[in-house]
Motif scaffolding. Structure first.
Motif, PDB file in Angstrom:
ATOM      1  N   THR A   1      -5.618  -2.303  -8.084  1.00 42.53           N
ATOM      2  CA  THR A   1      -5.366  -1.365  -7.232  1.00 42.53           C
ATOM      3  C   THR A   1      -6.649  -0.817  -6.871  1.00 42.53           C
ATOM      4  O   THR A   1      -7.503  -0.282  -7.675  1.00 42.53           O
ATOM      5  CB  THR A   1      -4.542  -0.154  -7.782  1.00 42.53           C
ATOM      6  OG1 THR A   1      -3.602  -0.750  -8.448  1.00 42.53           O
ATOM      7  CG2 THR A   1      -4.180   0.643  -6.840  1.00 42.53           C
TER       8      THR A   1
ATOM      9  N   TYR B   1       0.787  -1.290   0.124  1.00 43.28           N
ATOM     10  CA  TYR B   1      -0.066  -0.081   0.002  1.00 43.28           C
ATOM     11  C   TYR B   1       1.003   1.210  -0.060  1.00 43.28           C
ATOM     12  O   TYR B   1       2.062   1.068   0.361  1.00 43.28           O
ATOM     13  CB  TYR B   1      -1.093   0.006   1.167  1.00 43.28           C
ATOM     14  CG  TYR B   1      -0.375   0.133   2.392  1.00 43.28           C
ATOM     15  CD1 TYR B   1      -0.345   1.571   3.152  1.00 43.28           C
ATOM     16  CD2 TYR B   1       0.078  -0.710   3.329  1.00 43.28           C
ATOM     17  CE1 TYR B   1       0.357   1.904   4.211  1.00 43.28           C
ATOM     18  CE2 TYR B   1       0.949  -0.454   4.601  1.00 43.28           C
ATOM     19  CZ  TYR B   1       0.999   0.597   4.992  1.00 43.28           C
ATOM     20  OH  TYR B   1       1.666   1.029   6.203  1.00 43.28           O
ATOM     21  N   GLU B   2       0.314   2.382  -0.246  1.00 48.01           N
ATOM     22  CA  GLU B   2       0.862   3.672  -0.279  1.00 48.01           C
ATOM     23  C   GLU B   2      -0.088   4.462   0.142  1.00 48.01           C
ATOM     24  O   GLU B   2      -1.081   4.956  -0.283  1.00 48.01           O
ATOM     25  CB  GLU B   2       1.335   4.060  -1.655  1.00 48.01           C
ATOM     26  CG  GLU B   2       2.301   5.512  -1.963  1.00 48.01           C
ATOM     27  CD  GLU B   2       2.160   5.675  -3.260  1.00 48.01           C
ATOM     28  OE1 GLU B   2       2.739   7.001  -3.440  1.00 48.01           O
ATOM     29  OE2 GLU B   2       1.968   5.175  -4.198  1.00 48.01           O
TER      30      GLU B   2
ATOM     31  N   GLU C   1      -8.457   2.407  -4.268  1.00 43.75           N
ATOM     32  CA  GLU C   1      -8.117   3.668  -3.681  1.00 43.75           C
ATOM     33  C   GLU C   1      -9.042   3.776  -2.401  1.00 43.75           C
ATOM     34  O   GLU C   1     -10.186   3.781  -2.716  1.00 43.75           O
ATOM     35  CB  GLU C   1      -8.302   4.793  -4.662  1.00 43.75           C
ATOM     36  CG  GLU C   1      -7.983   6.173  -4.022  1.00 43.75           C
ATOM     37  CD  GLU C   1      -8.261   7.388  -4.828  1.00 43.75           C
ATOM     38  OE1 GLU C   1      -7.235   7.651  -5.645  1.00 43.75           O
ATOM     39  OE2 GLU C   1      -9.426   7.816  -5.020  1.00 43.75           O
TER      40      GLU C   1
ATOM     41  N   HIS D   1     -14.207   4.626  -1.814  1.00 44.84           N
ATOM     42  CA  HIS D   1     -13.497   3.419  -2.049  1.00 44.84           C
ATOM     43  C   HIS D   1     -13.848   2.961  -3.225  1.00 44.84           C
ATOM     44  O   HIS D   1     -14.992   3.266  -3.932  1.00 44.84           O
ATOM     45  CB  HIS D   1     -13.928   2.507  -0.970  1.00 44.84           C
ATOM     46  CG  HIS D   1     -15.183   1.855  -0.887  1.00 44.84           C
ATOM     47  ND1 HIS D   1     -16.188   2.657  -0.480  1.00 44.84           N
ATOM     48  CD2 HIS D   1     -15.706   0.788  -1.544  1.00 44.84           C
ATOM     49  CE1 HIS D   1     -17.181   1.954  -0.612  1.00 44.84           C
ATOM     50  NE2 HIS D   1     -17.045   0.633  -1.302  1.00 44.84           N
TER      51      HIS D   1
ATOM     52  N   THR E   1     -10.362   6.452   0.634  1.00 45.48           N
ATOM     53  CA  THR E   1     -10.386   7.746   1.282  1.00 45.48           C
ATOM     54  C   THR E   1     -10.782   7.716   2.547  1.00 45.48           C
ATOM     55  O   THR E   1     -11.947   7.306   2.799  1.00 45.48           O
ATOM     56  CB  THR E   1     -11.055   8.607   0.257  1.00 45.48           C
ATOM     57  OG1 THR E   1     -10.263   8.516  -1.095  1.00 45.48           O
ATOM     58  CG2 THR E   1     -10.875  10.128   0.713  1.00 45.48           C
TER      59      THR E   1
ATOM     60  N   GLU F   1      -2.474  -2.240  -3.401  1.00 43.78           N
ATOM     61  CA  GLU F   1      -2.393  -3.182  -4.554  1.00 43.78           C
ATOM     62  C   GLU F   1      -2.496  -4.354  -3.857  1.00 43.78           C
ATOM     63  O   GLU F   1      -1.753  -4.822  -3.057  1.00 43.78           O
ATOM     64  CB  GLU F   1      -1.016  -3.005  -5.327  1.00 43.78           C
ATOM     65  CG  GLU F   1      -0.774  -3.921  -6.299  1.00 43.78           C
ATOM     66  CD  GLU F   1       0.800  -3.890  -6.684  1.00 43.78           C
ATOM     67  OE1 GLU F   1       1.064  -4.602  -7.893  1.00 43.78           O
ATOM     68  OE2 GLU F   1       1.712  -2.967  -6.138  1.00 43.78           O
TER      69      GLU F   1
ATOM     70  N   TYR G   1      -5.270   6.210   0.544  1.00 41.19           N
ATOM     71  CA  TYR G   1      -4.298   5.435   0.505  1.00 41.19           C
ATOM     72  C   TYR G   1      -4.420   4.258  -1.030  1.00 41.19           C
ATOM     73  O   TYR G   1      -5.778   4.196  -1.422  1.00 41.19           O
ATOM     74  CB  TYR G   1      -4.681   4.262   1.582  1.00 41.19           C
ATOM     75  CG  TYR G   1      -4.133   4.897   2.951  1.00 41.19           C
ATOM     76  CD1 TYR G   1      -3.017   4.520   3.441  1.00 41.19           C
ATOM     77  CD2 TYR G   1      -5.165   5.565   3.741  1.00 41.19           C
ATOM     78  CE1 TYR G   1      -2.658   5.024   4.684  1.00 41.19           C
ATOM     79  CE2 TYR G   1      -4.797   6.026   4.834  1.00 41.19           C
ATOM     80  CZ  TYR G   1      -3.609   5.683   5.562  1.00 41.19           C
ATOM     81  OH  TYR G   1      -3.171   6.330   6.714  1.00 41.19           O
ATOM     82  N   ASP G   2      -3.446   4.027  -1.277  1.00 38.21           N
ATOM     83  CA  ASP G   2      -3.741   3.069  -2.625  1.00 38.21           C
ATOM     84  C   ASP G   2      -3.199   1.618  -2.133  1.00 38.21           C
ATOM     85  O   ASP G   2      -2.033   1.624  -1.537  1.00 38.21           O
ATOM     86  CB  ASP G   2      -2.670   3.517  -3.848  1.00 38.21           C
ATOM     87  CG  ASP G   2      -3.461   4.447  -4.891  1.00 38.21           C
ATOM     88  OD1 ASP G   2      -4.652   4.858  -4.453  1.00 38.21           O
ATOM     89  OD2 ASP G   2      -2.932   5.124  -5.605  1.00 38.21           O
TER      90      ASP G   2
ATOM     91  N   VAL H   1      -9.041   1.729  -8.845  1.00 40.52           N
ATOM     92  CA  VAL H   1      -8.527   2.532  -9.748  1.00 40.52           C
ATOM     93  C   VAL H   1      -7.647   2.006 -10.820  1.00 40.52           C
ATOM     94  O   VAL H   1      -6.724   2.518 -11.528  1.00 40.52           O
ATOM     95  CB  VAL H   1      -7.961   3.658  -9.323  1.00 40.52           C
ATOM     96  CG1 VAL H   1      -8.592   4.606  -8.210  1.00 40.52           C
ATOM     97  CG2 VAL H   1      -6.701   2.964  -7.982  1.00 40.52           C
TER      98      VAL H   1
ATOM     99  N   LYS I   1      -0.907   8.230   0.454  1.00 32.88           N
ATOM    100  CA  LYS I   1      -0.684   9.649  -0.506  1.00 32.88           C
ATOM    101  C   LYS I   1      -1.140  10.892  -0.095  1.00 32.88           C
ATOM    102  O   LYS I   1      -0.573  12.071  -0.567  1.00 32.88           O
ATOM    103  CB  LYS I   1      -1.693   9.221  -1.825  1.00 32.88           C
ATOM    104  CG  LYS I   1      -1.466   7.945  -2.625  1.00 32.88           C
ATOM    105  CD  LYS I   1      -2.351   7.930  -3.839  1.00 32.88           C
ATOM    106  CE  LYS I   1      -2.423   8.676  -4.811  1.00 32.88           C
ATOM    107  NZ  LYS I   1      -3.297   8.322  -5.861  1.00 32.88           N
TER     108      LYS I   1
END
Length: 524
Positions: free
Chosen positions: A142, A83-84, A144, A135, A146, A94, A91-92, A138, A86
């Motif tokens: 992946t 995850y990342e 996303e 949610h 929020t 994968e 968050y993203d 994307v 942002k």
């Protein structure tokens, strides 16, 4: 020594049988069967619904979350690879591109978003959704996520409690997987009797084969899993004695002597382990001008007049532990080096009398609101006696759950002076365990202490925000609350796990601590 972290209600456990030279494996040609107990029926086999013990056990066997939180408080990949963050609460995530459920359906990002839709629509798991505002998929793999704020733990809670299904399997089910669950997990449901027993067998062709992503949550050691539903603790003890079950965490203090020696060791034929949980039995004071507890010296008199050791032993025996700070040491941002000061309103009757003499107390009867459970009710009776010994009168308000909730949610300051509470929930961060300090949880601009303290709120926000959350900011919050004696912790307590002597050790996870019976290894 390995750090052992769990919580009171939902325990992630790995039972490992140790022989000289390493871990003993069952004979390859002999299937390993584990029979365990849960005290509540799941009601249905869908991953959603009321979050009780039986539901948690079935969910963990058949379905999988995005991540699992291990004993070192690290997110371990399960369905999600990485995850990342942002920024701005976004968050993203994968997921792996080769996930298949037991019916052969390929799980993608759109299925994860669909699963979150199901969680939200169900309504029973809203506490794990947090401040999620959006949610969506994307990309093919992946998602996303929020959140409406940047509080630490919102993301971690959702991704460890989001048990996913494929939309194809859900829509193919005639009853929303009530009787025939299809998931990506290690087990297949093979039948059972509602309210009595549920049986599972290891799934052929489990999708995750990369050793780099195998952990206790997705390691297969048990070929057959039998979950028995037994609600009566004495009956559970008898079942263990008779060899009808292999393991339980539901032996009450009165029956433990059948399995545990006076020195705490297991009796012949059994194994035992003592593991922590997230509960923290504590007092909140009504600090508004409507209560005499607005007097800090009275609050300190009460904190120092209580023998915490007596409260802990009365309710939990040797498994109760007196606090050294207003924090359970297994909370995810707890740091013993920071919060263990060695002195925390130690029981001292003379010191309590000195504080009382400096206070404005004049014989008023303090109303004590008691959360309805054994730990708090027994502690409240002792507290009442200790307070009486130094000249403070208390009335215990012991209501059933609905009336307690109404009184506990009151923001006028008219209904109680002290509240004693502290049932555990998911292992989490200090701010999330102590939301009663946050004015944003209430409607009238005051918190559960019935005050609006700007310094307290600033410290709380720093401990909560993902950009500033740390053991240091958590400790700053706890230290301020302690200095003001806004709250006082009595004790936390451990859970006793007892099994047959085939089971030698219990290794726990943290955070989302749901039972993962696949990790059991039993010596035949």
């Amino acid at each position: 020594m390995m750090k052992k972290v769990t919580n009171m209600l939902v325990v992630v456990i790995m039972l490992v049988s140790l022989l000289a030279g390493g871990i003993a494996q069952a004979a390859a040609d002999e299937p390993v069967t584990l029979t365990a107990v849960v005290t509540s029926d799941p009601g249905s086999l869908t991953p959603y619904g009321t979050n009780r013990g039986g539901k948690q056990a079935v969910r963990s066997a058949v379905f999988e979350p995005l991540f699992w939180l291990d004993a070192d408080k690290n997110l371990r990949p399960i369905l999600a690879k990485s995850y990342e963050y942002k920024g701005g609460g976004v968050y993203d995530v994968e997921i792996f591109d080769y996930i298949y459920d037991s019916a052969g359906n390929h799980l993608t990002a759109s299925d994860v978003a669909y699963s979150i839709d199901l969680m939200i629509a169900d309504g029973h798991m809203n506490g794990f959704i947090g401040s999620l505002t959006d949610h969506k998929a994307v990309g093919e793999y992946t998602v996303e996520l929020t959140f409406g704020n940047e509080n630490k733990g919102n993301f971690e809670t959702l991704v460890t409690y989001c048990y996913c299904v494929t939309q194809a399997a859900w829509e193919a089910s005639p009853d929303a997987m009530v009787t025939d669950p299809i998931g990506t997990g290690l087990y297949l449901y093979t039948g059972g009797t509602a309210g009595s027993e549920y049986d599972f067998e290891a799934r052929d062709g489990y999708w995750q084969t990369d050793a780099d992503y195998i952990c206790a949550k997705n390691t297969l050691n048990v070929d057959k899993l039998i979950l028995k539903i037994i609600t009566d603790p004495s009956t559970i003890a008898i079942a263990l004695e008779n060899g009808e079950i292999d393991y339980t965490q539901n032996i009450e203090e009165a029956d433990r002597a059948n399995f545990i020696n006076e020195d705490g060791t297991a009796k012949a034929g059994y194994s035992r382990e003592e593991l922590t949980n997230a509960a923290l039995i504590r007092l909140s004071f009504n600090c508004s001008d409507k209560s005499i507890c607005s007097d800090i010296n009275l609050r300190k008199a009460i904190a120092t007049c209580i023998d915490d050791y007596a409260c802990a032993f009365l309710t939990q025996g040797s498994f109760g532990h007196v606090c050294t700070s207003l924090m359970n040491p297994i909370w995810l941002d707890s740091d013993e080096a920071l919060n263990n000061t060695g002195s925390y309103y130690d029981y001292d009757e003379q010191t309590a009398r000195d504080y009382l003499a400096k206070s404005n107390y004049n014989g008023e009867t303090l109303r004590v609101l008691v959360q309805p459970n054994t730990n708090t009710s027994r502690s409240a009776v002792l507290m009442q006696a200790y307070a009486k010994a130094i000249g403070i009168d208390m009335e215990l308000l012991q209501y059933e759950s609905a009336l307690y909730t109404d009184a506990n949610n009151d923001e006028t300051g008219d209904l109680w002076d002290i509240c004693i509470f502290g049932l555990g929930s998911t292992n989490s961060y200090t701010w999330k365990q102590m939301t009663e300090l946050d004015i944003n949880q209430y409607k009238t601009g005051v918190n559960h202490l019935i005050i609006a303290d700007e310094t307290l709120q600033d410290l709380y926000d720093k401990a909560a925000n993902v950009n500033t959350s740390s053991p240091e900011t958590a400790n700053d919050l706890i230290q301020y609350v302690t200095d003001q004696c806004y709250e006082y912790a009595l004790f936390y307590y451990n859970i006793c796990y007892i099994g047959t002597d085939h089971i030698q050790e219990i290794v726990t996870g943290a955070g989302n601590s749901e039972s993962i019976y696949n990790a059991f290894v039993i010596v035949p």
